[in-house]
Design an enzyme around this catalytic site. Structure first.
Site, PDB file in Angstrom:
ATOM      1  CD  GLU A  45      -2.918  -0.808   2.435  1.00 35.15           C
ATOM      2  OE1 GLU A  45      -3.833   0.029   2.464  1.00 35.15           O
ATOM      3  OE2 GLU A  45      -2.641  -1.563   3.382  1.00 35.15           O
ATOM      4  CE1 TYR A  46       5.524   5.446   2.997  1.00 36.89           C
ATOM      5  CE2 TYR A  46       6.976   4.263   1.493  1.00 36.89           C
ATOM      6  CZ  TYR A  46       6.708   5.368   2.281  1.00 36.89           C
ATOM      7  OH  TYR A  46       7.617   6.397   2.343  1.00 36.89           O
ATOM      8  CG  ASP A  47       6.551  -0.193  -1.670  1.00 38.69           C
ATOM      9  OD1 ASP A  47       7.157   0.694  -1.043  1.00 38.69           O
ATOM     10  OD2 ASP A  47       6.818  -1.395  -1.574  1.00 38.69           O
ATOM     11  CE  LYS A 125      14.456  -2.582   0.738  1.00 37.16           C
ATOM     12  NZ  LYS A 125      13.864  -2.586   2.084  1.00 37.16           N
ATOM     13  CE  LYS A 302      24.686  -1.865  -1.267  1.00 39.13           C
ATOM     14  NZ  LYS A 302      24.438  -3.273  -0.898  1.00 39.13           N
ATOM     15  CB  CYS A 443     -19.493  11.347  18.585  1.00 40.12           C
ATOM     16  SG  CYS A 443     -19.108   9.595  18.349  1.00 40.12           S
TER      17      CYS A 443
END
Length: 682
Positions: A45-47, A125, A302, A443
């Site tokens: 979701e973040y990506d 990773k 890399k 509320c």
């Protein structure tokens, strides 16, 4: 290039609004992930949100700003630990998610370095806490977390308790004068299970995942807590090295040296001499993912040739010579038992799925967010369905879709409530929002969350008053508004279980201190006005002398201010027209809690007004305080060296940034001179 040319297009209002929404969303979840170690959404979701923002900024360069989350690493650091600048910035990594995106990265390398054959150092990773170890003449002298990339938290004493970190480098006779080792603090899957079993026995909160456990264990004021946790450090690179002539030609040579110095490195590291080898490495590690000792969420590649790395350099956020190829989120099937509705501080009704517990990638999942009514309808998710659940190494997973072939003939669509489940008042969709809101400020759910926000770090940041105490005070009827907090007495608090005389006195003292030191912008921020965060609160505090002036401002007055559009202006005006809020403001006035515009908040022009500054080195005053002083004087504080800078304020041990500033002929000030010039009014 002319803005009328076909290659340059201007963003629409809708696209500008979407960028603002995405930045707010990403910054909020960065804070939860990096600062509180308490993520609420999945990596995928973040990506997805991050990539959408990146695409919009690349399509419309005018929308790109220095403070965008695409230009920054991580988030602000907690204030309880000492902070210290990194000599060299600790960058994050950009991500790719498919073979096509990997090929796109290769094309960018080929365009930048034509006719150079590419080999890559590849390793897993790791999903842990990024850490920098500083060795002087072979001796470990300090340790910093990554923090925001420029400034880290000092965790030296805690880190000394991690068993596989060398306190003195092997072969230290030949060690450099200064060597910064960078890597990741992790906990193995097996050790994580044991740790949570121990937490359970002690009736303590369980850790959500190994990353949270590792991060929380290192960021302790008491090193004995760190020592009790099964932490490991895996080294993957270096920062500053002195003398600078001591460098390696290739990354695989560097990794060999790290092992010789006594460091454990990420498992399964491999030199891949072609794109095909990298793809094979990715496929192999994806297949082995859940059999590895540590949790991983992708691979890192890399460029092996360090001279090529130096030619490519960095963006403001990440190296151009490296990339992370993320694994797809893990998917499993389970039963959706029922859907609950939660009510937040702003009245938003959020549906939460209760799932039949299932193990996903080493974590037991029993809940998933459903976001809003539209998502439930679009995915046609119903209670009782077998559903596909996706998790990418985080706390709260997402439901991808129902399995229609398994659906019962008696299944009925979920009907989103049109009344609040807490106060039973009608709920509304405002201005075509996707969210349903309860607008009853009486509320209990809204009232509770508003007071929790008022004392939180985003609000007044009152130390020692947490959610549990607020819940007790509200449910017992002792307080109904944020202003009621300042009427509390020690005797009031002593009526609650587990509230001793010492803790009660400390709580009253914290409230008294907050009352005495409260600034106008901080109070505006703590009120929880919809769409008003810290930056907007600062703008309002610098434009209106007090809450009376702000509450009587017209829509036109508000919209004349920078960064305040019609939606924000309407929200501010609606807040101050509400009867309950008017009563609360009057409460503040009667209790003499009435901060006014500070001299610093006015538009008087000073020496640094409009100037771009950068701080480097160790300063006498805390870095956060220096940044605040500069910003209140009208300066813009930058994080990276560029020709656009006006001044560099240098403390002790400034590192390479000072050298670069001198090469660019940027004016250098020491700390006393900077503080002296703050007082100059032009």
């Amino acid at each position: 290039m002319s803005i009328n040319s076909p290659q340059y297009s201007l963003p629409s209002k809708k696209e500008k609004q979407r960028v603002r929404e995405l930045r707010k969303f990403i910054n909020h979840h960065n804070y939860l992930y990096y600062t509180l170690d308490d993520p609420e959404i999945s990596d995928s979701e973040y990506d997805k949100a991050f990539q959408e923002l990146l695409t919009l900024e690349n399509t419309f360069p005018s929308l790109k700003t220095n403070n965008s989350p695409t230009q920054k690493v991580g988030n602000n650091i907690l204030k309880k630990l000492e902070e210290q600048p990194h000599r060299q910035r600790m960058y994050s990594l950009d991500n790719v998610f498919s073979n096509d995106e990997w090929e796109g990265f290769l094309k960018r390398l080929a365009n930048a370095l034509p006719e150079v054959p590419f080999s890559f150092w590849c390793d897993p990773k790791m999903d842990g806490l990024a850490l920098e170890l500083i060795y002087e003449k072979g001796q470990l002298t300090s340790a910093l977390t990554r923090g925001d990339g420029d400034i880290g938290e000092v965790v030296t004493e805690a880190v000394r308790t991690i068993s596989n970190i060398p306190k003195r480098l092997k072969h230290s006779i030949n060690a450099p004068e200064l060597l910064e080792i960078r890597g990741e603090v992790v906990i193995s899957r097996a050790d994580f299970k044991k740790l949570n079993k121990e937490q359970e026995k002690k009736k303590k909160k369980l850790f959500a995942n190994p990353r949270n456990a590792a991060s929380g264990s290192v960021r302790q004021l008491d090193p004995t807590i760190t020592a009790s946790r099964p932490l490991r450090f895996l080294a993957y690179g270096i920062g500053e090295i002195q003398p600078s002539s001591l460098k390696w030609n290739t990354y695989h040579e560097l990794m060999s040296y790290l092992k010789e110095y006594g460091f454990e490195t990420p498992p399964k590291g491999k030199l891949c001499i072609s794109s095909t080898e990298v793809q094979s490495y990715y496929t192999r590690l994806q297949a082995q993912r859940y059999s590895l000792r540590y949790e991983i969420d992708g691979i890192v590649m890399k460029l092996d040739d360090i001279q090529s790395q130096e030619k490519l350099g960095y963006t403001s956020r990440a190296p151009r010579f490296a990339i992370a190829w993320k694994f797809p989120a893990t998917q499993v099937q389970t039963r959706l038992l029922q859907i609950h509705i939660q009510v937040g501080r702003t009245g938003v009704l959020t549906p939460v799925a209760e799932l039949e517990p299932i193990n996903v990638g080493g974590a037991t999942i029993s809940r998933a967010t459903l976001h809003n009514e539209d998502e439930i309808k679009n995915k046609d998710i119903r209670p009782g369905d077998m559903v596909i659940v996706q998790r990418a190494g985080d706390v709260i997973p997402e439901i991808v879709s129902p399995i229609l072939s398994d659906r019962s003939a008696k299944s009925k669509p979920f009907v989103f409530p049109k009344i609040c489940p807490v106060c039973h008042e009608k709920v509304y969709r405002i201005n075509n929002e996707v969210a349903w809101r309860c607008i009853n400020l009486s509320c209990p759910a809204i009232r509770l969350q508003s007071i929790i926000y008022f004392v939180s770090k985003s609000g007044l940041n009152i130390q020692g008053i947490g959610q549990r105490l607020i819940e007790l005070l509200v449910t017992s009827g002792c307080i109904k508004t944020p202003a009621d907090l300042f009427t509390l007495t020690t005797a009031d608090l002593l009526t609650y279980k587990r509230m001793g005389a010492k803790l009660a006195a400390k709580t009253i003292q914290a409230l008294s201190l907050a009352k005495q030191t409260m600034s106008l912008h901080r109070l505006i921020c703590a009120l929880g006005i919809r769409h008003v965060g810290e930056q907007t609160a600062r703008i309002l505090a610098s434009s209106f002398i007090d809450l009376d002036a702000l509450s009587s401002a017209s829509l036109e007055d508000l919209q004349q201010l920078s960064e305040i559009g019609p939606e924000v202006a309407s929200s501010i005006q609606a807040f101050f027209k509400n009867k309950a809020n008017i009563q609360m403001i009057n409460q503040f006035r009667e209790m003499n809690i009435w901060p006014i515009q500070q001299v610093n908040d006015t538009t008087t022009k000073g020496f640094f007004t409009g100037k771009k500054l950068l701080f480097t080195g160790t300063l006498e005053r805390p870095r956060a305080e220096m940044k605040r002083l500069a910003e209140e004087a009208g300066a813009i504080v930058m994080t990276g060296i560029s020709h656009k800078l006006d001044y560099v304020i240098a403390g002790k041990n400034p590192g390479s940034k000072l050298n670069k500033a001198q090469e660019l002929h940027i004016s250098i000030l020491d700390e006393p001179t900077f503080l002296q010039k703050l007082l100059i009014v032009l």
